[in-house]
Enzyme design. Sequence first.
Site, short mmCIF file in Angstrom:
data_model
loop_
_atom_site.label_atom_id
_atom_site.label_comp_id
_atom_site.label_asym_id
_atom_site.label_seq_id
_atom_site.Cartn_x
_atom_site.Cartn_y
_atom_site.Cartn_z
CG ASP A 130 53.92 13.62 52.33
OD1 ASP A 130 53.89 14.68 52.98
OD2 ASP A 130 54.73 13.41 51.41
CG ASP B 177 53.57 8.89 49.58
OD1 ASP B 177 52.66 9.62 50.05
OD2 ASP B 177 54.77 9.08 49.84
CE1 TYR C 236 58.17 16.40 52.84
CE2 TYR C 236 57.66 14.08 53.08
CZ TYR C 236 57.42 15.31 52.49
OH TYR C 236 56.44 15.44 51.54
CD GLU D 222 54.53 12.36 44.99
OE1 GLU D 222 54.07 11.50 45.77
OE2 GLU D 222 55.73 12.41 44.66
#
Length: 520
Positions: A99, A102, A251, A493
């Site tokens: 994703d 990670d 999410y 990120e």
Amino acid sequence: MMDRKKKKGSCWGWFVLLIVLGGIAFSIFVLFRNSKPGSVFAAAFSVSKKYSNALGVAMQFFDVQKSGKLEDSNIAWRGDSALKDGSEAKLDLSKGMYDAGDNMKFGFPMAFTATVLSWAILEYGAQMMLVDQLEPAQTSLKWITDFLVNAHPVDNVLYIQVGNPKVDHGCWNKPEDMTEARPLLMVNVTSPGSDVAAEAAAALASASLVFKSVNATYSSLLLKHARQLFAFADKYRKSYSISIPQVGEFYNSTGYGDELLWAAGWLYHATAEQPYLDFVTGKNADQFADWGNPSWFSWDNKLPGAQVLISRISFFGGKDISNSDILMQYRDSAEVVMCGLLPESPSATSSRTENGLIWISEWNALQHPVASAFLAVLYGDYMNAAQVSSISCDGTTFTPVDLREFAQTQVEYVLGNNPMGMSYVVGYGGKYPEYVHHRGASIPGDEFPTCKEGFKWLDSDQPNPNVAVGALVGGPSLNETYVDARNNSMQGEPTTYNSALIVALLSSLLTASSDVKPFA
């Protein structure tokens, strides 16, 4: 004598032909040299080198994020990983993409990644081909759709997550070195997820169009799964965040109506079947379309995308379809979105930085401006193709050129025209983030830390030893600053779905104008 005459006549014919072809070539050269930069003729020949280079960089992040047994990887520091994903259910879920920074596979945003990438290929595949990026885009798309197909083993079951996010986030190691358990989550008839199932349906339906002329058998397989997933999502209506509350921590879905319209729109484009058109123009439109209220296109909110996508039917459909009052409401709602984006519009949003970047959220700030810019270019190209000269924003008219220019301001900001003087696409330009919040990029290739041992690289003050090429990081704060620190996950990120959006936007801007057409 006859043979010699024939030979002589044949040579003379070839000579004349060469003269004619030379004249044509010279005429094309003169036309191209004298054509205006924004003309359709110039656009057909002129590719932006800057956006082409940026696209070539951005496309590589999909390779950075791939799970499974890698094939001809261009990323030297990546290797095979997660080869046993899905084994607890006797499934092969080794493919797909991680994703973000990670090692998780979240099905909801991953499916959105595939839908956006499909949309980009369908609208701008010809431009991608000009710069040798069409095949990489198709390959990356198939890497995700292979996963989605395998994640849907029977009609009313969809596996939506691989890995435990709390366990995963409690480790800092490369995906190649994972040893922790990789549990699965699924939606089914007792724990439905209309949002995630419909997004998977949208991904597979749109991808079926991408592969229709490339691999008809595979295209049919994708469409079969898309139909089944949409039927599941529609029949068992419930948000996956309600059925499985723990998914909401990462999410959380704010509703499923947008995904149902989005998926039905894609299924109509893929099949031309009346029931899907009836779905988006009947009672479901009244329930979910939220006419005239602009919102922000994202992994959670598909409604602005659905409004633009379904507007496509009115732009390109036959007279009996395109004049539909309901379809015109989608178009009107899409234009409200466009009016909010244009900075000179009377209804322009105030959600911008001082230098003009659309700014909605401090987390993953670049998702919204990039997504909005893509929709703006695309809607303008629909207008051009349908010979619609302008839209009206509270009495002020704007053209497709205005929409394209707005989009360019957003992408130029992302690529370095910002107060930080920094490209937010890693690997592009002379200055870009060096401390990206990404496990694989932060750990040297000759180190193989365990779950906890790897945290010393999270805390290291040295730049990442591996470049996460193509990553679109979260982006700047509202005051347009960016702190390049590895533990700054809010700004630093990257996400895979962000990459789909920047790839789509750059593809749409490769040429000065684009001749979009009805889907085949």
